[in-house]
Design a protein around this motif. Structure first.
Motif, PDB file in Angstrom:
ATOM      1  N   ILE A  49     -38.791 110.654-102.369  1.00  0.00           N
ATOM      2  CA  ILE A  49     -38.648 111.217-100.110  1.00  0.00           C
ATOM      3  C   ILE A  49     -39.412 112.692-100.270  1.00  0.00           C
ATOM      4  CG2 ILE A  49     -36.833 112.376 -99.037  1.00  0.00           C
ATOM      5  CD1 ILE A  49     -34.527 111.313-100.778  1.00  0.00           C
TER       6      ILE A  49
ATOM      7  N   ARG B 161     -29.714 106.793 -98.263  1.00  0.00           N
ATOM      8  CA  ARG B 161     -30.716 107.571 -97.637  1.00  0.00           C
ATOM      9  C   ARG B 161     -31.215 107.972 -95.525  1.00  0.00           C
ATOM     10  NH1 ARG B 161     -36.437 108.503 -98.136  1.00  0.00           N
ATOM     11  NH2 ARG B 161     -37.150 106.640 -98.859  1.00  0.00           N
TER      12      ARG B 161
ATOM     13  N   VAL C 175     -33.874 107.946 -92.962  1.00  0.00           N
ATOM     14  CA  VAL C 175     -35.111 108.951 -92.163  1.00  0.00           C
ATOM     15  C   VAL C 175     -35.039 108.211 -90.466  1.00  0.00           C
ATOM     16  CG1 VAL C 175     -37.397 108.485 -92.070  1.00  0.00           C
ATOM     17  CG2 VAL C 175     -36.595 108.135 -93.953  1.00  0.00           C
TER      18      VAL C 175
ATOM     19  N   LYS D 228     -36.440 109.084 -87.283  1.00  0.00           N
ATOM     20  CA  LYS D 228     -37.910 109.245 -86.331  1.00  0.00           C
ATOM     21  C   LYS D 228     -37.901 108.981 -84.853  1.00  0.00           C
ATOM     22  CE  LYS D 228     -39.732 105.482 -89.632  1.00  0.00           C
ATOM     23  NZ  LYS D 228     -40.168 104.646 -90.195  1.00  0.00           N
TER      24      LYS D 228
ATOM     25  N   SER E 152     -27.588 111.768 -93.925  1.00  0.00           N
ATOM     26  CA  SER E 152     -27.446 110.216 -94.794  1.00  0.00           C
ATOM     27  C   SER E 152     -27.241 109.245 -94.619  1.00  0.00           C
ATOM     28  CB  SER E 152     -27.779 111.413 -96.340  1.00  0.00           C
ATOM     29  OG  SER E 152     -28.297 112.344 -96.818  1.00  0.00           O
TER      30      SER E 152
ATOM     31  N   SER F 273     -41.035 112.501 -88.561  1.00  0.00           N
ATOM     32  CA  SER F 273     -39.648 111.767 -88.864  1.00  0.00           C
ATOM     33  C   SER F 273     -39.217 112.803 -89.581  1.00  0.00           C
ATOM     34  CB  SER F 273     -40.625 110.706 -89.692  1.00  0.00           C
ATOM     35  OG  SER F 273     -40.703 109.649 -89.939  1.00  0.00           O
TER      36      SER F 273
ATOM     37  N   GLU G 109     -36.563 113.129 -92.846  1.00  0.00           N
ATOM     38  CA  GLU G 109     -36.158 112.456 -94.249  1.00  0.00           C
ATOM     39  C   GLU G 109     -35.158 112.777 -94.581  1.00  0.00           C
ATOM     40  OE1 GLU G 109     -38.321 110.520 -96.954  1.00  0.00           O
ATOM     41  OE2 GLU G 109     -40.836 111.341 -96.256  1.00  0.00           O
ATOM     42  N   THR G 110     -33.603 112.269 -94.925  1.00  0.00           N
ATOM     43  CA  THR G 110     -32.690 112.551 -95.007  1.00  0.00           C
ATOM     44  C   THR G 110     -32.204 113.198 -96.628  1.00  0.00           C
ATOM     45  OG1 THR G 110     -31.365 110.676 -95.117  1.00  0.00           O
ATOM     46  CG2 THR G 110     -31.393 112.893 -93.254  1.00  0.00           C
TER      47      THR G 110
ATOM     48  N   GLU H  27     -31.106 112.571-100.427  1.00  0.00           N
ATOM     49  CA  GLU H  27     -30.589 111.379-101.273  1.00  0.00           C
ATOM     50  C   GLU H  27     -29.014 111.521-101.260  1.00  0.00           C
ATOM     51  OE1 GLU H  27     -33.020 108.041-103.464  1.00  0.00           O
ATOM     52  OE2 GLU H  27     -32.088 108.995-104.491  1.00  0.00           O
TER      53      GLU H  27
END
Ligand code: GLA
Length: 728
Positions: free
Chosen positions: A119, A160, A162, A164, A178, A287, A289-290, A292
């Motif tokens: 990530i 997780r 993601v 977008k 997540s 995007s 990202e979260t 994990e």
């Protein structure tokens, strides 16, 4: 162990160690959960869906004439979304450019990758075959990728999402969790780890009611209040048997984990970054990202669940260079001197333990800037050479001359109002201009969301590490954020603060911890208030609690072990009467409990007698004899200090040839008691020599009969037994 896609049923089967996880893409394109539990064959699981007709439900757009499976809220889910008839907790909430809040995220393809991608800017588990499922809203082009990773060597799934923005205009992310995961209807209990300073990670077990139950932090840190972990277990699940599902978030800022039991009794688990005080403006094409989340499953009860987490974090999260290597056995001066020391005092402390096996001296708070109490100096990472004449060199050389390593304390994320750094850069402190600020421990926090602030910290800390021969760093963090606001960031981006702070801390760790690979880093946070998997990615061990009383430590270490391997718990032998509780416990007990982790000593050893030295030497030798089990063993919690008078930890080598049982009795009594200690994890068919008994017994006997406890008279006593497999 693998990820399989059955194209005929559109079912994904994730097979990891001791578990199968299955979901499929249903007739509406929805990612519908099917199964999570013990390994099963790849059968068609569609028969589990026959749930009958439901009345008064909201039907999927265009499905008004369909009876049966046509209502989003009825599907066990991999990702829930709001606005089209699903009234459970959504995994994601978005405001589109038009102002509507719809995101109907349906299947748009998938990939199976042989190696998990990292990530960006956040710690995560390494390696593992990974499934990526693409979901998309066909109207807005808002999309989500769901990641699933399985491992051969531990029963966990790393997950997780993601998000977008495929649109041409920005959207606001109001919630970006997540994961979502479903469990079938049933009676469950929830287990969480609550606490405060000196009572970290106390085990709490409650029935899971209808509605939403959550654990969370709004502190911009994972916190001692509630650890970023929850477990959902069957009513009859205990330490040894029964289904246990654990959720552990790899994140160090405000988070939430939720369990929702809905009207049909099904349970939805979801969570991630706390959406309280969170909004993220996602530009066109961007995007998000979260962090994990690691899901662990075991049918061997809570103990089995913990062992999956322990293996997962040791094998895939914690720095491989240090996770299994010999840990420094430290003498730390904090409880010995607090702020009141000079070279002579420190040298006397070190000299007294040289040659005992203690191999590292850690100089704690008070060596820098103007720092004679906790009201000044933070941010000035320059040695106070009035207090330490000769600078750091004098004490470092002395420690090295005795063949020991040198460690140093920092609190890199902080700034005191009374500091040169604050006088030069008052704007570096977090706060809202023109508004009074809260203090905590008379200190402010640095705005690590700003790169120039991080650069200043990295420069100062790395300079000390570059110019001195330092083998060990204790990285402390002693207050929580207030007035979260970042100078220079647009108003509509201020609610990004808590997550940006996490990214700032990770960046700091990358540039200090990873940039000094030969230095061993230990985490700390006013005791163990930031004991989370994200910190373990950088720090192989974390100071477990400022409470060093052996009695209280049994509860803290027991709770911490629910998720975290014993080798991650830094545990020190300290003086009696104990500074936190005033309790007096035997020296042997303090050592036996502190040895169930990365051990060390923290007391004024300058007054040690020859006998104290010999005792310490014998204890460290003993520890070295068991260190292999601390680093690599399987943990069995054999006695539950929360519900009994006893605590018991048993560490068993993977080959089951070696084991150690440490048991503790809180209160002794006048009567002779008959108490059999539980023995777990041995090979039933092997024979073991049992220390303290001078007998060879088979694993089956030991595990079924137990061992008659022979605690010393009085309160707070311990017994230990080593088990060594012998050839017949
Ligand atoms: C925190 C830590 C302690 C010690 C002090 C120093 O409380 O948990 O171990 O380092 O700070 O101020």
């Amino acid at each position: 162990m693998s990820i399989t896609f059955d194209a005929s049923t559109k079912t994904f089967y994730l097979d990891g160690k001791g578990m199968t996880y299955a979901f499929f893409i249903n007739e509406h394109g929805y990612a519908e959960h099917l199964y999570y539990g013990q390994p099963i064959a790849h059968d068609d699981l569609s028969y589990t869906r026959e749930r009958g007709v439901q009345s008064f439900v909201v039907k999927i757009p265009g499905k008004e004439n369909v009876n049966g499976l046509c209502y989003y809220g009825q599907f066990p889910t991999e990702l829930s979304f709001f606005g089209t008839g699903d009234y459970r907790e959504p995994t994601v909430a978005v405001t589109n450019a038009a102002g509507d809040r719809l995101a109907e995220l349906l299947y748009d393809g998938h990939e199976i990758l042989s190696e998990k991608p990292a990530i960006t800017g956040m710690p995560s588990m390494r390696g593992g075959e990974t499934l990526v499922v693409h979901l998309k809203d066909q109207f807005t082009a808002f999309a989500c990728d769901l990641y699933y990773t399985v491992y051969d060597d531990c029963g966990v799934i790393a997950r997780r999402a993601v998000y977008k923005n495929g649109a041409k205009t920005p959207v606001m992310l109001n919630r970006a969790y997540s994961f979502a995961m479903s469990l079938p209807g049933g009676d469950y209990d929830m287990i969480s780890l609550h606490g405060a300073w000196a009572t970290e990670r106390a085990v709490q077990r409650t029935p899971l009611p209808y509605g939403v139950t959550s654990v969370d932090s709004k502190r911009t840190t994972s916190s001692a209040t509630l650890n970023p972990f929850m477990a959902i277990v069957g009513k009859t699940t205990d330490e040894l048997q029964g289904n246990a599902y654990g959720v552990s978030l790899v994140y160090s800022s405000s988070y939430v984990l939720k369990a929702e039991k809905n009207e049909s009794g099904n349970v939805l688990l979801t969570g991630g970054i706390n959406d309280f005080d969170f909004a993220w403006k996602l530009g066109a094409g961007e995007s998000f990202e979260t962090p994990e989340v690691v899901l662990a499953y075991s049918h061997e009860g809570l103990g089995g669940m913990s062992r999956q987490f322990h293996d997962a974090y040791r094998n895939h999260l914690i720095n491989p260079r240090y996770v299994r290597s010999h840990r420094p056995v430290v003498i730390n001066n904090w409880e010995g001197t607090y702020f009141n020391f000079d070279n002579e005092k420190l040298k006397a402390i070190v000299k007294a333990v040289a040659g005992t096996g203690i191999d590292t001296f850690v100089l704690d708070d008070g060596w820098f800037g103007k720092r004679d109490n906790d009201r000044s100096g933070l941010g000035d990472w320059v040695v106070n050479s009035q207090k330490l004449q000769g600078g750091l060199t004098e004490i470092i050389n002395y420690v090295h001359s005795l063949g020991m390593n040198f460690g140093l304390w920092f609190e890199p994320e902080m700034i005191s109002e009374d500091s040169d750094l604050y006088r030069a850069h008052p704007d570096y402190a977090i706060g809202v201009p023109g508004r009074a600020r809260c203090t905590s421990r008379t200190q402010y926090m640095l705005d690590l969301t700003r790169k120039e602030v991080r650069d200043a910290v990295v420069g100062a800390v790395n300079k000390i590490l570059r110019e001195n021969q330092i083998e060990y760093v204790k990285w402390d963090y002693n207050r929580n954020v207030t007035e979260s606001f970042s100078l220079g960031r647009e108003p509509e981006r201020q609610a990004e603060f808590a997550h940006r702070y996490a990214l700032g801390v990770y960046d700091l760790c990358e540039r200090i911890v990873n940039a000094n690979p030969d230095v061993f880093f230990e985490g700390c946070s006013g005791g163990g208030a930031r004991f989370d998997p994200a910190m373990l990615y950088y720090f192989p061990q974390i100071w477990t609690s400022d409470d060093s009383d052996a009695e209280e430590r049994t509860r803290i270490q027991y709770g911490t072990s629910m998720v975290y391997p014993v080798s991650t718990m830094s545990c020190h032998v300290s003086v009696v009467p104990n500074h936190q509780t005033t309790r007096v416990t035997p020296m042997k007990t303090r050592a036996d409990i502190a040895h169930l982790g990365a051990t060390g000593y923290e007391l004024d050893t300058s007054s040690f007698t020859d006998e104290d030295r010999e005792t310490t030497k014998a204890q460290v030798e003993d520890y070295h004899g068991m260190e292999e089990l601390v680093l690599n063993g399987d943990l069995y919690r054999t006695e539950d200090i929360y519900n009994s008078n006893y605590f018991g930890f048993m560490l068993v080598s993977k080959d089951q040839n070696d084991a150690l049982l440490t048991a503790y009795r809180r209160m002794g009594g006048a009567q002779v008691e008959t108490k059999y200690l539980r023995v777990c994890g041995l090979d039933a068919n092997k024979k073991y020599r049992v220390s303290g008994l001078d007998k060879v017994l088979s694993g089956s006997t030991l595990m079924n009969v137990g061992l008659l406890a022979r605690f010393p008279r009085g309160d707070f006593g311990t017994v230990t037994h080593h088990f060594t497999a012998v050839e017949e």
